[in-house]
Scaffold this active site. Structure first.
Site, mmCIF file in Angstrom:
data_model
loop_
_atom_site.group_PDB
_atom_site.id
_atom_site.type_symbol
_atom_site.label_atom_id
_atom_site.label_comp_id
_atom_site.label_asym_id
_atom_site.label_seq_id
_atom_site.Cartn_x
_atom_site.Cartn_y
_atom_site.Cartn_z
ATOM 1 N N ASN A 10 0.826 -1.125 0.076
ATOM 2 C CA ASN A 10 -0.026 0.045 -0.013
ATOM 3 C C ASN A 10 0.933 1.209 -0.194
ATOM 4 O OD1 ASN A 10 -1.942 2.108 0.405
ATOM 5 N ND2 ASN A 10 -2.454 1.435 2.426
ATOM 6 N N LYS A 12 -0.077 4.336 0.046
ATOM 7 C CA LYS A 12 -0.445 5.434 0.345
ATOM 8 C C LYS A 12 -0.411 6.739 -0.437
ATOM 9 C CE LYS A 12 -0.115 3.258 4.637
ATOM 10 N NZ LYS A 12 0.118 3.369 6.404
ATOM 11 N N HIS A 102 -9.643 0.986 5.279
ATOM 12 C CA HIS A 102 -8.286 1.002 6.091
ATOM 13 C C HIS A 102 -8.207 2.050 7.300
ATOM 14 C CE1 HIS A 102 -4.163 2.213 6.631
ATOM 15 N NE2 HIS A 102 -3.705 1.249 5.806
ATOM 16 N N GLU A 104 -6.870 4.559 8.131
ATOM 17 C CA GLU A 104 -6.827 5.687 7.873
ATOM 18 C C GLU A 104 -8.055 6.303 7.151
ATOM 19 O OE1 GLU A 104 -1.958 5.073 7.661
ATOM 20 O OE2 GLU A 104 -3.098 5.393 5.702
ATOM 21 N N GLU A 174 -4.825 -5.094 10.847
ATOM 22 C CA GLU A 174 -3.668 -3.975 11.105
ATOM 23 C C GLU A 174 -4.275 -3.230 12.468
ATOM 24 O OE1 GLU A 174 -2.101 -2.220 6.819
ATOM 25 O OE2 GLU A 174 -4.096 -1.597 7.389
ATOM 26 N N GLY A 180 2.857 2.596 10.900
ATOM 27 C CA GLY A 180 3.607 3.584 10.732
ATOM 28 C C GLY A 180 4.375 4.046 11.915
ATOM 29 N N SER A 220 3.847 -1.917 10.401
ATOM 30 C CA SER A 220 5.241 -1.940 10.455
ATOM 31 C C SER A 220 6.069 -3.319 9.906
ATOM 32 C CB SER A 220 5.620 -1.431 11.871
ATOM 33 O OG SER A 220 5.004 -0.199 12.177
ATOM 34 N N GLY A 241 3.051 -1.355 4.364
ATOM 35 C CA GLY A 241 2.904 0.216 4.074
ATOM 36 C C GLY A 241 4.229 0.789 3.804
#
Length: 261
Positions: A10, A12, A102, A104, A174, A180, A220, A241
């Site tokens: 991903n 992003k 997701h 986010e 996740e 992150g 991560s 990610g």
């Protein structure tokens, strides 16, 4: 039938279309040098929407075995929804996978379980394979309610689907506190939740669907920890990610079988 591992990157809102093209070329070269067997470990990249056409042209033109995915899809079929991208439009671009729900998107765009459910159904109706993302924030983990929380998210997302549809989609666990941050759930943490999600599918649908659905871990993920994560019986791959925006790191993650656990 054994579940084929899936490693999905991903990107992003990090790489533009030129950077994405270069990354896919480097990734393909690296994996070819390693004689990677895509039938044994499937590989997908999820660029941002403006880069999809460029990456699609590269993948199709050079006949690469890398799958194309998207980071989001509209809950609407078509119409006056400025800024939205439909499942049909993504399918026309050769997209196979699409991330749905997701953390986010949930956090920054207010997407709740109802929206995630609608997007999951719309993706399937449009011929896409949704990667349904679930995960708990730190306070839920500290309260030891992470299993209940993530199972609830999956149950809501899959409501109204058929067992056959569920068997063909992908779930991604996740933990929000590990995205992150450099923090990562232990392999045992990942296994606990991924196993619970599979059991929830069996309870909501049937055991055959639960045995077929692929469950990924994300948060991560790095070359240094992927092998131990992939040793867990209910972890079928990774949603990567930051490390997916580096061709060398991503290739090393794809080649997790070459690393000591």
């Amino acid at each position: 039938m054994p579940r084929t591992p899936l490693i999905a990157g991903n990107w992003k809102m990090v790489l533009d279309h030129q950077q994405g093209t270069l990354l896919v070329q480097k990734l393909d070269w690296t994996l070819k040098d390693a004689r990677h067997d895509y039938s044994a470990v499937e590989v997908a990249v999820l660029p941002s929407h403006p880069s999809l056409r460029t990456v699609q042209t590269l993948i199709e033109g050079d006949k690469l075995s890398i799958r194309l995915g998207a980071q989001d899809v509209s809950a609407h079929e078509a119409g006056a929804y400025t800024g939205e991208v439909s499942a049909a439009q993504l399918a026309k671009l050769g997209v196979t996978y699409v991330a749905v729900g997701h953390s986010e998107r949930r956090q920054h765009h207010g997407e709740d379980d109802a929206v995630v459910r609608a997007k999951t159904a719309r993706a399937l109706a449009g011929g896409l394979v949704p990667i349904v993302c679930v995960g708990e924030p730190l306070e839920v983990r500290k309260a030891e309610q992470h299993v209940e929380h993530t199972v609830g998210q999956v149950t809501q997302a899959l409501t109204g689907l058929s067992a056959e549809q569920v068997a063909g989609l992908v779930l991604a666990y996740e933990p929000v506190w590990a995205i992150g941050t450099g923090e990562v759930a232990t392999p045992q943490d990942a296994q606990e939740v991924c196993a619970a999600l599979r059991s929830a599918v069996a309870e909501q649908f049937d055991q055959a669907s639960a045995d077929a659905v692929r469950v990924l871990y994300g948060g991560s993920v790095k070359p240094a920890n992927i092998a131990s994560i992939m040793q867990q019986p209910d972890v079928d791959g990774a949603l990567v990610g930051g490390a997916s925006t580096d061709a060398g790191d991503f290739a090393a993650i794809v080649r997790f079988r070459d690393h000591p656990a």
